[in-house]
Motif scaffolding. Structure first.
Motif, PDB file in Angstrom:
ATOM      1  N   ALA A  64       0.921  -1.217  -0.068  1.00  9.32           N
ATOM      2  CA  ALA A  64      -0.070  -0.060  -0.107  1.00  9.32           C
ATOM      3  C   ALA A  64       1.039   1.312  -0.131  1.00  9.32           C
ATOM      4  O   ALA A  64       0.371   2.345  -0.640  1.00  9.32           O
ATOM      5  CB  ALA A  64      -0.736   0.025   1.267  1.00  9.32           C
ATOM      6  N   ASP A  65       1.985   1.340   0.726  1.00 10.41           N
ATOM      7  CA  ASP A  65       2.972   2.488   0.769  1.00 10.41           C
ATOM      8  C   ASP A  65       3.477   2.588  -0.585  1.00 10.41           C
ATOM      9  O   ASP A  65       3.680   3.910  -1.123  1.00 10.41           O
ATOM     10  CB  ASP A  65       3.909   2.323   1.607  1.00 10.41           C
ATOM     11  CG  ASP A  65       3.383   2.423   3.385  1.00 10.41           C
ATOM     12  OD1 ASP A  65       2.338   2.826   3.387  1.00 10.41           O
ATOM     13  OD2 ASP A  65       4.403   1.805   4.188  1.00 10.41           O
ATOM     14  N   ILE A  67       2.141   1.738  -3.710  1.00 11.07           N
ATOM     15  CA  ILE A  67       1.359   2.156  -4.298  1.00 11.07           C
ATOM     16  C   ILE A  67       0.800   3.732  -4.195  1.00 11.07           C
ATOM     17  O   ILE A  67       0.668   4.618  -5.078  1.00 11.07           O
ATOM     18  CB  ILE A  67      -0.276   1.437  -4.196  1.00 11.07           C
ATOM     19  CG1 ILE A  67       0.012  -0.078  -4.912  1.00 11.07           C
ATOM     20  CG2 ILE A  67      -1.265   1.983  -5.373  1.00 11.07           C
ATOM     21  CD1 ILE A  67      -0.809  -1.148  -4.537  1.00 11.07           C
ATOM     22  N   ALA A  68       0.795   4.208  -2.755  1.00  8.45           N
ATOM     23  CA  ALA A  68       0.361   5.677  -2.552  1.00  8.45           C
ATOM     24  C   ALA A  68       1.513   6.438  -2.901  1.00  8.45           C
ATOM     25  O   ALA A  68       1.236   7.517  -3.576  1.00  8.45           O
ATOM     26  CB  ALA A  68       0.059   5.534  -1.028  1.00  8.45           C
ATOM     27  N   ALA A  69       2.580   6.030  -2.853  1.00 10.33           N
ATOM     28  CA  ALA A  69       3.724   6.816  -3.044  1.00 10.33           C
ATOM     29  C   ALA A  69       3.989   7.000  -4.593  1.00 10.33           C
ATOM     30  O   ALA A  69       4.324   8.153  -5.135  1.00 10.33           O
ATOM     31  CB  ALA A  69       5.170   6.098  -2.530  1.00 10.33           C
ATOM     32  N   MET A  71       1.460   6.796  -6.843  1.00 11.70           N
ATOM     33  CA  MET A  71       0.434   7.792  -7.266  1.00 11.70           C
ATOM     34  C   MET A  71       0.547   9.269  -6.790  1.00 11.70           C
ATOM     35  O   MET A  71       0.319  10.029  -7.561  1.00 11.70           O
ATOM     36  CB  MET A  71      -0.997   7.222  -6.638  1.00 11.70           C
ATOM     37  CG  MET A  71      -1.489   5.757  -7.093  1.00 11.70           C
ATOM     38  SD  MET A  71      -1.292   5.975  -8.985  1.00 11.70           S
ATOM     39  CE  MET A  71      -2.771   6.725  -9.441  1.00 11.70           C
ATOM     40  N   ARG A  72       1.145   9.386  -5.825  1.00  8.13           N
ATOM     41  CA  ARG A  72       1.297  10.777  -5.308  1.00  8.13           C
ATOM     42  C   ARG A  72       2.443  11.421  -6.033  1.00  8.13           C
ATOM     43  O   ARG A  72       2.334  12.576  -6.389  1.00  8.13           O
ATOM     44  CB  ARG A  72       1.904  10.886  -3.611  1.00  8.13           C
ATOM     45  CG  ARG A  72       0.835  10.505  -2.735  1.00  8.13           C
ATOM     46  CD  ARG A  72       0.107  11.552  -2.202  1.00  8.13           C
ATOM     47  NE  ARG A  72      -0.767  10.888  -0.956  1.00  8.13           N
ATOM     48  CZ  ARG A  72      -1.815  10.845  -1.093  1.00  8.13           C
ATOM     49  NH1 ARG A  72      -2.619  10.731  -2.280  1.00  8.13           N
ATOM     50  NH2 ARG A  72      -2.479  10.476  -0.019  1.00  8.13           N
TER      51      ARG A  72
END
Length: 127
Positions: A64-65, A67-69, A71-72
């Motif tokens: 999850a980290d 994927i979030a990084a 996308m950000r």
């Protein structure tokens, strides 16, 4: 699903610092750099730092980290390149290719963010 990752692909070598790149942005889990053969005035590639072959592989197996990084970082690139409509830009195209039918050239997941001009139709229509 398991994928075999090629540690000698050009993006793996860029991540190891063996090949230079024109970095646009970076965080702990992803790197964004200018495409060496740009197809638009702004053409940036965003790649995860992990060993993922395709969007399918990344979506299924990244944390999850990660994927979030990723996308950000995409959002940061869109903003800094002035492409996002929220920042007064006219929009952009984000494309990833996977496998032989998708004409993927480098076996490391990467997203093309392109803009700065009208991109034209996504696909040509065939009868």
């Amino acid at each position: 699903m398991a994928f075999d990752y090629d540690d000698q692909n050009i993006f793996a070598r860029i991540l190891r610092g063996e090949i230079p790149n024109d970095t646009v942005a970076e965080n702990d889990h992803a790197l964004a750099f200018r495409d060496i053969t740009p197809q638009a005035p702004s053409h940036v590639l965003v790649i995860p730092k992990g060993k993922y072959i395709s969007f399918e592989d990344f979506s299924a197996n990244a944390s999850a980290d990660e994927i979030a990084a990723f996308m950000r970082l995409c959002a940061e690139v869109i903003a800094t390149e002035g492409l996002g409509q929220a920042n007064g830009g006219n929009g952009f195209r984000a494309i990833t290719n996977a496998g032989s039918d998708g004409v993927q050239e480098v076996p490391h997941f990467h997203l093309h963010i392109m803009g700065g001009r009208v991109m034209g139709p996504m696909l040509s229509r065939r009868g």
